[in-house]
Design a protein around this motif. Structure first.
Motif, PDB file in Angstrom:
ATOM      1  N   PRO A 176      17.942  87.017  -3.102  1.00 30.96           N
ATOM      2  CA  PRO A 176      18.587  85.755  -2.699  1.00 30.96           C
ATOM      3  C   PRO A 176      19.888  85.258  -3.259  1.00 30.96           C
ATOM      4  O   PRO A 176      20.496  84.567  -2.785  1.00 30.96           O
ATOM      5  CB  PRO A 176      17.394  84.768  -3.166  1.00 30.96           C
ATOM      6  N   THR A 177      20.096  85.954  -4.401  1.00 37.74           N
ATOM      7  CA  THR A 177      21.434  85.438  -4.998  1.00 37.74           C
ATOM      8  C   THR A 177      22.463  86.348  -4.665  1.00 37.74           C
ATOM      9  O   THR A 177      23.853  86.165  -5.255  1.00 37.74           O
ATOM     10  CB  THR A 177      21.188  85.491  -6.472  1.00 37.74           C
ATOM     11  N   ALA A 178      22.551  87.257  -3.883  1.00 36.71           N
ATOM     12  CA  ALA A 178      23.586  88.435  -3.541  1.00 36.71           C
ATOM     13  C   ALA A 178      24.352  87.717  -2.246  1.00 36.71           C
ATOM     14  O   ALA A 178      23.745  87.278  -1.417  1.00 36.71           O
ATOM     15  CB  ALA A 178      22.956  89.718  -3.256  1.00 36.71           C
ATOM     16  N   GLY A 179      25.579  87.664  -2.378  1.00 27.78           N
ATOM     17  CA  GLY A 179      26.490  87.359  -1.074  1.00 27.78           C
ATOM     18  C   GLY A 179      26.606  85.944  -1.162  1.00 27.78           C
ATOM     19  O   GLY A 179      26.020  85.196  -1.699  1.00 27.78           O
ATOM     20  N   LYS A 180      27.540  85.369  -0.401  1.00 25.70           N
ATOM     21  CA  LYS A 180      27.572  83.916   0.117  1.00 25.70           C
ATOM     22  C   LYS A 180      27.596  83.785   1.435  1.00 25.70           C
ATOM     23  O   LYS A 180      28.101  84.407   2.237  1.00 25.70           O
ATOM     24  CB  LYS A 180      28.973  83.618  -0.627  1.00 25.70           C
ATOM     25  N   HIS A 181      27.327  82.501   1.915  1.00 26.91           N
ATOM     26  CA  HIS A 181      27.249  82.077   2.970  1.00 26.91           C
ATOM     27  C   HIS A 181      28.850  81.674   3.722  1.00 26.91           C
ATOM     28  O   HIS A 181      29.376  80.919   2.984  1.00 26.91           O
ATOM     29  CB  HIS A 181      26.255  81.057   3.391  1.00 26.91           C
ATOM     30  N   CYS A 182      29.461  81.869   4.688  1.00 22.21           N
ATOM     31  CA  CYS A 182      30.396  81.491   5.453  1.00 22.21           C
ATOM     32  C   CYS A 182      30.539  80.318   5.591  1.00 22.21           C
ATOM     33  O   CYS A 182      29.628  79.565   6.123  1.00 22.21           O
ATOM     34  CB  CYS A 182      30.729  82.237   6.816  1.00 22.21           C
ATOM     35  N   CYS A 241      29.394  79.310  11.817  1.00 24.98           N
ATOM     36  CA  CYS A 241      28.796  80.577  11.405  1.00 24.98           C
ATOM     37  C   CYS A 241      27.737  80.611  10.109  1.00 24.98           C
ATOM     38  O   CYS A 241      26.507  80.777  10.538  1.00 24.98           O
ATOM     39  CB  CYS A 241      30.190  81.259  10.630  1.00 24.98           C
ATOM     40  N   ASN A 242      28.061  80.196   8.928  1.00 28.70           N
ATOM     41  CA  ASN A 242      26.946  80.099   8.034  1.00 28.70           C
ATOM     42  C   ASN A 242      26.322  81.432   7.767  1.00 28.70           C
ATOM     43  O   ASN A 242      25.394  81.578   7.083  1.00 28.70           O
ATOM     44  CB  ASN A 242      25.986  79.120   8.336  1.00 28.70           C
ATOM     45  N   ARG A 243      27.049  82.521   8.107  1.00 29.91           N
ATOM     46  CA  ARG A 243      26.491  83.976   7.885  1.00 29.91           C
ATOM     47  C   ARG A 243      26.701  84.147   6.631  1.00 29.91           C
ATOM     48  O   ARG A 243      27.587  84.146   5.760  1.00 29.91           O
ATOM     49  CB  ARG A 243      27.437  85.141   9.042  1.00 29.91           C
ATOM     50  N   LEU A 244      25.643  84.909   5.903  1.00 31.70           N
ATOM     51  CA  LEU A 244      25.698  85.571   4.534  1.00 31.70           C
ATOM     52  C   LEU A 244      26.147  86.737   4.712  1.00 31.70           C
ATOM     53  O   LEU A 244      26.177  87.770   5.167  1.00 31.70           O
ATOM     54  CB  LEU A 244      24.017  85.902   4.194  1.00 31.70           C
ATOM     55  N   ASP A 245      27.290  86.824   3.852  1.00 32.70           N
ATOM     56  CA  ASP A 245      28.370  87.861   3.771  1.00 32.70           C
ATOM     57  C   ASP A 245      28.528  88.604   2.231  1.00 32.70           C
ATOM     58  O   ASP A 245      28.490  87.633   1.271  1.00 32.70           O
ATOM     59  CB  ASP A 245      29.903  87.582   4.061  1.00 32.70           C
ATOM     60  N   PHE A 246      27.951  89.770   2.125  1.00 31.82           N
ATOM     61  CA  PHE A 246      27.879  90.250   0.893  1.00 31.82           C
ATOM     62  C   PHE A 246      29.269  90.636  -0.001  1.00 31.82           C
ATOM     63  O   PHE A 246      29.392  91.010  -0.977  1.00 31.82           O
ATOM     64  CB  PHE A 246      27.360  91.620   0.791  1.00 31.82           C
ATOM     65  N   ARG A 289      36.956  77.574  -0.889  1.00 28.72           N
ATOM     66  CA  ARG A 289      35.898  77.912   0.180  1.00 28.72           C
ATOM     67  C   ARG A 289      35.725  79.289   0.499  1.00 28.72           C
ATOM     68  O   ARG A 289      36.907  79.992   0.186  1.00 28.72           O
ATOM     69  CB  ARG A 289      36.190  77.020   1.280  1.00 28.72           C
ATOM     70  N   VAL A 290      34.668  79.914   0.829  1.00 30.14           N
ATOM     71  CA  VAL A 290      34.385  81.086   1.097  1.00 30.14           C
ATOM     72  C   VAL A 290      34.095  81.420   2.414  1.00 30.14           C
ATOM     73  O   VAL A 290      33.308  80.506   3.235  1.00 30.14           O
ATOM     74  CB  VAL A 290      33.094  81.726   0.207  1.00 30.14           C
ATOM     75  N   PHE A 291      34.624  82.440   2.846  1.00 28.91           N
ATOM     76  CA  PHE A 291      34.521  82.709   4.457  1.00 28.91           C
ATOM     77  C   PHE A 291      34.111  84.089   4.659  1.00 28.91           C
ATOM     78  O   PHE A 291      34.676  85.259   3.958  1.00 28.91           O
ATOM     79  CB  PHE A 291      35.661  82.611   5.235  1.00 28.91           C
ATOM     80  N   CYS A 292      33.401  84.511   5.844  1.00 27.73           N
ATOM     81  CA  CYS A 292      33.332  85.907   6.156  1.00 27.73           C
ATOM     82  C   CYS A 292      34.533  86.608   6.638  1.00 27.73           C
ATOM     83  O   CYS A 292      35.568  85.766   6.904  1.00 27.73           O
ATOM     84  CB  CYS A 292      32.326  85.998   7.324  1.00 27.73           C
ATOM     85  N   SER A 293      34.630  87.892   6.793  1.00 24.91           N
ATOM     86  CA  SER A 293      35.897  88.299   7.300  1.00 24.91           C
ATOM     87  C   SER A 293      36.492  87.965   8.711  1.00 24.91           C
ATOM     88  O   SER A 293      37.532  87.998   9.286  1.00 24.91           O
ATOM     89  CB  SER A 293      35.964  89.947   7.396  1.00 24.91           C
TER      90      SER A 293
END
Length: 257
Positions: free
Chosen positions: A4-10, A15-20, A29-33
């Motif tokens: 549950p604590t691995a990766g972050k959401h876009c 999107c809001n995808r969980l990206d490792f 702010r954090v984003f997926c590729s």
């Protein structure tokens, strides 16, 4: 097994995808590729990235100016040539090819001052020549005028560099509408001097051929007078007899044999 604590959401709204392996913008702010690049193009804090950061992003825009390697992810497209330029080189007036008339006008801009200078110099040289010629006609100023003329000739004269400086005689020689300052050796004969002068002035010399017009030297004045018909006479003798002087103005021309 979940992490549950691995990766972050876009952070992209759709999107809001969980990206490792998320990518973090300078704004925090954090984003997926998939959504990182589109965000950076809009984010004020990410418009200017460091070189190392730019290299990690695909399709970075490189300035189209020759020799410039400035990189950017923000396109600055020229409306005329449709190419990307960095802020430093984004001059719209320089991207169009110059037509023949524009090139002609630019050449004229630089050529005009040179032409004006040459015309002014020619006028001054003519005035100096006229003044010297007038001075030579007066006994009181003749010697000084000859010295001034000799100094002018020495600065431009051409001849064989094998001639020692102490032995050089300088003449301002005219053929048709051309005048050339030259020097010869005082130890030479008149014929050898004529050969050297014709070579410096690139004149056809047939003095050693029978039944051909010959080149001769004349004194420059109101009446053209030949220096000598004796080609074997030594220039030193002509100097001693005051037939010619160092720095004299002479004419070289063809005469019938």
């Amino acid at each position: 097994m979940e992490f549950p604590t691995a990766g972050k959401h876009c952070a992209h709204s759709t999107c809001n995808r969980l990206d490792f392996l998320p990518l973090q913008c300078k704004c925090g702010r954090v984003f997926c590729s998939d959504h990182f690049r589109s965000h950076c193009e809009q984010c004020e804090q990410s418009k200017y990235l460091k070189e190392d950061e730019l290299k990690t992003i695909d399709n970075v825009l490189v300035c189209s100016h020759p020799g410039c390697k400035e990189r950017s992810i923000v396109p600055l497209i020229c409306e005329r040539c449709k190419r990307h330029y960095c802020i430093k080189h984004r001059h719209l007036s320089e991207c169009q090819a110059k037509d023949a008339e524009t090139i002609r006008q630019e050449k004229e801009k630089y050529a005009a001052p040179v032409r004006v200078f040459n015309e002014a110099k020619a006028a001054v040289d003519l005035q100096v020549e006229t003044t010297l010629n007038e001075a030579k006609k007066k006994s009181k100023t003749r010697e000084m005028a000859n010295k001034v003329q000799l100094m002018k000739i020495k600065s431009k004269a051409t001849g064989s560099k094998a001639i020692p400086t102490a032995d050089r005689l300088y003449f301002n020689v005219t053929y048709a509408d051309r005048t050339a300052p030259v020097f010869v050796s005082s130890h030479w004969s008149l014929g050898r001097a004529i050969d050297a002068i014709s070579q410096e002035m690139k004149l056809q010399n047939n003095n050693h051929k029978a039944n051909e017009k010959k080149l001769k030297l004349f004194k420059k004045g109101d009446e053209r007078c030949v220096v000598s018909d004796n080609f074997s006479i030594n220039l030193k003798q002509l100097l001693e007899e005051r037939v010619i002087i160092d720095g004299d103005c002479l004419i070289i021309d063809y005469v019938e044999n």
